[in-house]
Design a protein around this motif. Structure first.
Motif, mmCIF file in Angstrom:
data_model
loop_
_atom_site.group_PDB
_atom_site.id
_atom_site.type_symbol
_atom_site.label_atom_id
_atom_site.label_comp_id
_atom_site.label_asym_id
_atom_site.label_seq_id
_atom_site.Cartn_x
_atom_site.Cartn_y
_atom_site.Cartn_z
ATOM 1 N N SER A 17 0.833 -1.202 0.000
ATOM 2 C CA SER A 17 0.000 0.000 0.000
ATOM 3 C C SER A 17 0.865 1.249 0.000
ATOM 4 N N ARG A 19 0.110 5.770 0.263
ATOM 5 C CA ARG A 19 -0.827 6.880 0.282
ATOM 6 C C ARG A 19 -0.147 8.104 -0.302
ATOM 7 N N SER A 21 -0.282 12.130 -1.317
ATOM 8 C CA SER A 21 -0.891 13.375 -0.868
ATOM 9 C C SER A 21 -0.791 14.413 -1.978
ATOM 10 N N THR A 69 -8.719 4.542 -2.804
ATOM 11 C CA THR A 69 -9.701 5.402 -2.158
ATOM 12 C C THR A 69 -9.181 6.834 -2.156
ATOM 13 N N TYR A 80 -5.951 13.083 -0.850
ATOM 14 C CA TYR A 80 -5.190 11.856 -0.653
ATOM 15 C C TYR A 80 -5.674 10.782 -1.621
ATOM 16 N N GLN A 82 -5.306 6.801 -1.421
ATOM 17 C CA GLN A 82 -4.869 5.597 -0.721
ATOM 18 C C GLN A 82 -4.927 4.436 -1.705
ATOM 19 N N ASN A 84 -4.221 0.426 -2.240
ATOM 20 C CA ASN A 84 -4.030 -0.875 -1.595
ATOM 21 C C ASN A 84 -3.942 -1.973 -2.645
#
Length: 125
Positions: A17, A19, A21, A69, A80, A82, A84
């Motif tokens: 994963s 994330r 920004s 997401t 953001y 995200q 996965n």
């Protein structure tokens, strides 16, 4: 005028994963839409998803739906992405973009007025 700066990219193994920004400056993004795109080597830029800043509604490409997401923090003026269950085919430069628009269904490059510089995501197998 809006300036966008992405961060959070890097190297990750398959199934991992990350994330990303997207920090916005210049003005608050109220009544804006923020989109995420990606571009793999030798391929055209591809829509990933978008979020309506005011109400948080999201819209995703079928390619990544269920794995990625999009969210936002209005106080930080930051969006953001995200990601996965990453796959090698997710390897690309990821970009955020913004447009003064009350809605979320903006899925092409020409829909957006402001762009970040991109951040590299590499998924190794």
């Amino acid at each position: 005028q809006v300036q966008l700066v992405e961060s959070g990219g890097g190297l990750v193994q398959v199934g991992g994963s990350l994330r990303l920004s997207c920090a916005a400056s210049g003005r608050p993004l109220s009544r804006y839409a923020m989109g995420w795109f990606r571009q793999a080597p030798g391929k055209e830029r591809e829509f990933v998803g978008a979020i309506s800043w005011n109400d948080g509604y999201t819209y995703y490409s079928d390619t990544i739906k269920g794995r990625f997401t999009i969210s936002r923090d209005t106080a930080k003026n930051t969006g953001y992405l995200q990601m996965n269950s990453l796959k090698p085919e997710d390897t690309a430069v990821y970009y955020c973009a913004a447009k003064n628009y009350y809605g979320v269904r903006l899925a092409t490059e020409k829909d957006y007025d402001y762009w970040g510089q991109g951040t590299q995501v590499t998924v190794s197998s």
